[in-house]
Scaffold this active site. Structure first.
Site, mmCIF file in Angstrom:
data_model
loop_
_atom_site.group_PDB
_atom_site.id
_atom_site.type_symbol
_atom_site.label_atom_id
_atom_site.label_comp_id
_atom_site.label_asym_id
_atom_site.label_seq_id
_atom_site.Cartn_x
_atom_site.Cartn_y
_atom_site.Cartn_z
ATOM 1 N N CYS A 42 7.385 -8.111 6.246
ATOM 2 C CA CYS A 42 8.574 -7.687 6.998
ATOM 3 C C CYS A 42 9.023 -8.859 7.860
ATOM 4 C CB CYS A 42 8.240 -6.489 7.875
ATOM 5 S SG CYS A 42 9.671 -5.867 8.808
ATOM 6 N N GLU A 101 0.836 -1.193 0.000
ATOM 7 C CA GLU A 101 0.000 0.000 0.000
ATOM 8 C C GLU A 101 0.871 1.242 0.000
ATOM 9 O OE1 GLU A 101 -3.904 -1.049 2.675
ATOM 10 O OE2 GLU A 101 -2.166 -0.225 3.648
ATOM 11 N N CYS A 154 3.226 8.120 2.006
ATOM 12 C CA CYS A 154 3.787 7.059 2.830
ATOM 13 C C CYS A 154 4.083 5.867 1.920
ATOM 14 C CB CYS A 154 2.758 6.694 3.891
ATOM 15 S SG CYS A 154 3.439 5.637 5.136
ATOM 16 N N SER A 166 12.106 5.735 8.313
ATOM 17 C CA SER A 166 11.801 5.223 9.657
ATOM 18 C C SER A 166 12.370 3.820 9.795
ATOM 19 C CB SER A 166 10.279 5.174 9.856
ATOM 20 O OG SER A 166 9.964 4.514 11.063
ATOM 21 N N CYS A 211 -10.973 0.254 3.074
ATOM 22 C CA CYS A 211 -9.635 -0.131 2.681
ATOM 23 C C CYS A 211 -9.120 -1.256 3.572
ATOM 24 C CB CYS A 211 -8.715 1.057 2.776
ATOM 25 S SG CYS A 211 -7.676 1.144 1.363
ATOM 26 N N CYS A 269 2.576 -5.140 15.118
ATOM 27 C CA CYS A 269 2.532 -4.668 13.724
ATOM 28 C C CYS A 269 1.944 -5.735 12.808
ATOM 29 C CB CYS A 269 3.938 -4.308 13.258
ATOM 30 S SG CYS A 269 4.021 -3.885 11.515
ATOM 31 N N CYS A 304 7.682 -7.286 14.781
ATOM 32 C CA CYS A 304 7.304 -6.494 15.955
ATOM 33 C C CYS A 304 5.909 -6.947 16.396
ATOM 34 C CB CYS A 304 7.325 -5.007 15.618
ATOM 35 S SG CYS A 304 8.970 -4.456 15.105
HETATM 36 N N1 SAH Z 1 9.731 -0.765 9.585
HETATM 37 C C1 SAH Z 1 9.860 0.595 9.856
HETATM 38 C C2 SAH Z 1 8.923 1.478 9.059
HETATM 39 C C3 SAH Z 1 7.503 1.007 8.865
HETATM 40 S S1 SAH Z 1 6.479 0.990 10.250
HETATM 41 C C4 SAH Z 1 9.722 0.852 11.343
HETATM 42 O O1 SAH Z 1 9.345 -0.050 12.062
HETATM 43 O O2 SAH Z 1 10.041 1.954 11.770
HETATM 44 C C5 SAH Z 1 6.096 2.720 10.528
HETATM 45 C C6 SAH Z 1 5.675 3.016 11.959
HETATM 46 O O3 SAH Z 1 4.389 2.461 12.258
HETATM 47 C C7 SAH Z 1 6.638 2.422 12.962
HETATM 48 O O4 SAH Z 1 6.953 3.346 13.980
HETATM 49 C C8 SAH Z 1 5.842 1.271 13.518
HETATM 50 O O5 SAH Z 1 6.293 0.876 14.767
HETATM 51 C C9 SAH Z 1 4.440 1.834 13.531
HETATM 52 N N2 SAH Z 1 3.388 0.804 13.663
HETATM 53 C C10 SAH Z 1 3.382 -0.438 13.166
HETATM 54 N N3 SAH Z 1 2.231 -1.076 13.495
HETATM 55 C C11 SAH Z 1 1.500 -0.209 14.213
HETATM 56 C C12 SAH Z 1 0.214 -0.275 14.826
HETATM 57 N N4 SAH Z 1 -0.528 -1.379 14.751
HETATM 58 N N5 SAH Z 1 -0.233 0.810 15.481
HETATM 59 C C13 SAH Z 1 0.517 1.945 15.527
HETATM 60 N N6 SAH Z 1 1.728 2.063 14.968
HETATM 61 C C14 SAH Z 1 2.229 0.994 14.316
HETATM 62 FE FE1 SF4 Z 2 8.637 -4.479 10.317
HETATM 63 FE FE2 SF4 Z 2 8.462 -3.905 12.911
HETATM 64 FE FE3 SF4 Z 2 8.392 -1.909 11.094
HETATM 65 FE FE4 SF4 Z 2 6.343 -3.637 11.326
HETATM 66 S S1 SF4 Z 2 7.028 -2.142 12.843
HETATM 67 S S2 SF4 Z 2 7.256 -2.931 9.422
HETATM 68 S S3 SF4 Z 2 7.413 -5.583 11.824
HETATM 69 S S4 SF4 Z 2 10.114 -3.318 11.519
#
Ligand code: SAH
Ligand code: SF4
Length: 381
Positions: free
Chosen positions: A122, A102, A115, A208, A352, A129, A126
């Site tokens: 990934c 997306e 974005c 990020s 979406c 996520c 995390c």
């Molecule tokens: N992988 C990179 C960039 C993509 S994620 C990173 O982790 O920084 C972009 C941001 O969205 C990150 O700060 C991530 O922690 C946050 N994020 C991911 N899932 C989320 C969720 N369910 N609610 C709020 N923020 C989230």
């Molecule tokens: Fe990957 Fe973690 Fe970023 Fe999600 S928040 S995209 S799992 S690095």
């Protein structure tokens, strides 16, 4: 020779969309052509939005024919586009091999932040996520990354209208960990900054990362874009639960690497954006805020709080507004610049989310994207 045999032996075409100026110059030199051709082609693709090499009239007929045989300009394919009444536009994009990613454009007063995704899925897993829950499918090519910018501008018919100024900011905060797709992300970001392509200022492009420290150290040597780090916890014990890569590169290493990154920039006023997703009962207590304030006391940063964006089976909850305010207040009282992503009724979120739910995942990602736009709001002066 049958055409099937000919196809099987053909070299794959080079997708010129993803070549940075330097790579494109080398490409033409290797072909025995003058390197200024690269500037012409870059302008055709990224200023004029032209994908048909045959239309690149100033290249001359023989060079066009030569290129048509070995190269192409191929953006990824839009599967669907969703417009919100507040102006947000979201695309689901299919990349080679069938993966879906997306990208989202969030227009706000005086700017529009795109974005952008860097990987399909990934690998870093995390715990909060949805992209991480999908697992890793593959890296996007540089063409597929910059192609998201190209498609966004194209969808507004804005190439001819004004050099693509419809996108004023880019955040690498879509799907994937950009530093695990280093070369392709750097090539795409070079094009974002390149005057012959999108000409964005380095302050308006933000990467990020969840903290791939060796890659961040490398990035400091080759890039000047703005930096956001996904911290999400004030101590290693908690962060390792939420962001598993913390076990390999703990907080102290990440903060040092991030500091080195901005110290390497020529612009001394820059700060790191610290992203902190607030999850109810997990990392949203005032004691966490106090610990965070101590941790970041000497660290040049702004803090972006992101109330957790729930998705099925996440096992986590979004904190109440009061809990978010209390957390915010502790940090503000400690002297930090703090922004909070506030929930907004967004009429394309659900649709979406459902669509993406069928084909990719279940999360309502738009709120995360809005947080991304806010990151830019506080990064860009
Ligand atoms: N992988 C990179 C960039 C993509 S994620 C990173 O982790 O920084 C972009 C941001 O969205 C990150 O700060 C991530 O922690 C946050 N994020 C991911 N899932 C989320 C969720 N369910 N609610 C709020 N923020 C989230
Ligand atoms: Fe990957 Fe973690 Fe970023 Fe999600 S928040 S995209 S799992 S690095």
């Amino acid at each position: 020779m049958t055409s099937a045999v000919a196809t099987a032996t053909e070299q794959p075409r080079v997708n010129l969309l993803g070549l940075s100026l330097r790579q494109m110059e080398q490409y033409f030199l290797d072909m025995g052509e003058k390197k200024f051709r690269a500037q012409q082609v870059l302008k055709w693709i990224h200023h004029a939005g032209v994908t048909d090499i045959g239309e690149m009239t100033n290249l001359g007929k023989s060079l066009r024919e030569k290129l048509l045989a070995v190269a192409e300009v191929r953006p990824p394919e839009i599967v669907s586009q969703h417009d919100s009444s507040d102006g947000t536009r979201k695309w689901v994009i299919r990349v080679d091999g069938g993966g879906l990613v997306e990208s989202v454009l969030i227009p706000e007063a005086g700017r529009a932040t795109l974005c952008v995704s860097s990987q399909v899925g990934c690998s870093l897993d995390c715990s909060f996520c949805s992209t991480g829950k999908q697992g890793f499918q593959r890296d996007l090519s540089a063409a597929e990354i910059i192609g998201q910018v190209w498609l966004a501008i194209k969808s507004y018919d804005a190439f001819q209208a004004g050099n693509g100024r419809i996108v004023t900011n880019v955040v690498m905060m879509g799907m994937g960990e950009p530093l695990l797709n280093f070369d392709n992300v750097v090539a795409a970001m070079d094009l974002m900054l390149e005057d012959l392509a999108y000409g964005l200022s380095k302050r308006r492009v933000t990467l990020s990362t969840s903290g791939v420290v060796p890659a961040l150290d490398r990035l400091a040597k080759v890039s000047e874009v703005s930096l956001a780090i996904s911290l999400h916890a004030p101590n290693d014990e908690l962060r390792s639960q939420l962001v598993p890569i913390n076990r390999k590169y703990p907080i102290a290493m990440l903060l040092e690497s991030a500091r080195n990154y901005i110290d390497a920039q020529r612009d001394s006023k820059r700060v790191v954006t610290v992203e902190y997703t607030l999850i109810a009962g997990v990392n949203d207590q005032q004691e966490h805020a106090r610990e965070l304030a101590v941790l970041l006391k000497e660290f040049p940063c702004k803090i972006n709080l992101i109330p957790f964006n729930a998705f099925p089976q996440s096992g986590y909850q979004r904190p109440s507004g009061n809990a978010v305010s209390r957390f915010w207040q502790v940090l503000v009282d400690a002297g930090f610049v703090v922004t909070v992503r506030t929930t907004r009724g967004d009429d394309i979120d659900a649709a979406c989310g459902q669509l993406v739910g069928q084909v990719v995942d279940r999360t309502r990602r738009s709120e995360r994207y809005r947080a991304a736009a806010e990151t830019q709001a506080i990064t860009v002066s």
